[in-house]
Design a protein around this motif. Sequence first.
Motif, PDB file in Angstrom:
ATOM      1  N   THR A 150       6.297   5.381   6.807  1.00  0.00           N
ATOM      2  CA  THR A 150       6.247   5.789   4.746  1.00  0.00           C
ATOM      3  C   THR A 150       6.713   6.163   3.855  1.00  0.00           C
ATOM      4  O   THR A 150       6.481   5.014   3.080  1.00  0.00           O
ATOM      5  N   MET A 151       8.466   5.333   4.793  1.00  0.00           N
ATOM      6  CA  MET A 151       8.743   5.190   3.371  1.00  0.00           C
ATOM      7  C   MET A 151       9.640   3.844   3.499  1.00  0.00           C
ATOM      8  O   MET A 151      10.858   3.516   3.231  1.00  0.00           O
ATOM      9  N   PRO A 211       9.997  -0.324   3.742  1.00  0.00           N
ATOM     10  CA  PRO A 211      10.553  -1.012   2.230  1.00  0.00           C
ATOM     11  C   PRO A 211       9.194  -1.759   1.687  1.00  0.00           C
ATOM     12  O   PRO A 211       8.639  -2.144  -0.004  1.00  0.00           O
ATOM     13  N   SER A 235       5.935  -0.604   1.710  1.00  0.00           N
ATOM     14  CA  SER A 235       5.122   0.443   1.553  1.00  0.00           C
ATOM     15  C   SER A 235       4.502   1.194   0.006  1.00  0.00           C
ATOM     16  O   SER A 235       3.702   1.791  -0.273  1.00  0.00           O
ATOM     17  N   LYS A 236       5.714   0.418  -1.346  1.00  0.00           N
ATOM     18  CA  LYS A 236       5.523   1.098  -2.003  1.00  0.00           C
ATOM     19  C   LYS A 236       3.898   0.843  -3.032  1.00  0.00           C
ATOM     20  O   LYS A 236       3.080   1.368  -3.676  1.00  0.00           O
ATOM     21  N   LYS A 237       3.624  -0.775  -2.808  1.00  0.00           N
ATOM     22  CA  LYS A 237       2.611  -1.698  -3.690  1.00  0.00           C
ATOM     23  C   LYS A 237       1.404   0.281  -3.430  1.00  0.00           C
ATOM     24  O   LYS A 237       0.534  -0.443  -3.173  1.00  0.00           O
ATOM     25  N   SER A 238       1.446  -0.247  -1.662  1.00  0.00           N
ATOM     26  CA  SER A 238       0.145   0.433  -1.082  1.00  0.00           C
ATOM     27  C   SER A 238      -0.165   1.571  -1.169  1.00  0.00           C
ATOM     28  O   SER A 238      -1.078   1.959  -1.454  1.00  0.00           O
ATOM     29  N   SER A 239       1.127   2.348  -1.466  1.00  0.00           N
ATOM     30  CA  SER A 239       0.742   3.689  -1.406  1.00  0.00           C
ATOM     31  C   SER A 239       0.554   4.454  -3.471  1.00  0.00           C
ATOM     32  O   SER A 239       0.148   5.015  -3.232  1.00  0.00           O
ATOM     33  N   GLU A 240       1.138   3.320  -4.509  1.00  0.00           N
ATOM     34  CA  GLU A 240       0.458   3.003  -5.646  1.00  0.00           C
ATOM     35  C   GLU A 240      -1.138   2.843  -5.589  1.00  0.00           C
ATOM     36  O   GLU A 240      -1.794   3.291  -6.348  1.00  0.00           O
TER      37      GLU A 240
END
Length: 51
Positions: free
Chosen positions: A31-32, A34, A36-41
């Motif tokens: 989850t951390m 690099p 994965s930010k877009k999919s988490s948002e």
Amino acid sequence: MELDYQSMRTFADSWGLVYMVAIFVAVVIWTMRPGSKKSSEDAARIPFKED
């Protein structure tokens, strides 16, 4: 080989704990990562999307 409660408990106390910690660390690293930010948002906005 007969499996009784004590041998299963000993296995779970040692290797079972190691296995669960390894899975937990793998999920945290996944989850951390690099990218994965877009999919988490996107996943966080799912409840607010209008159909």
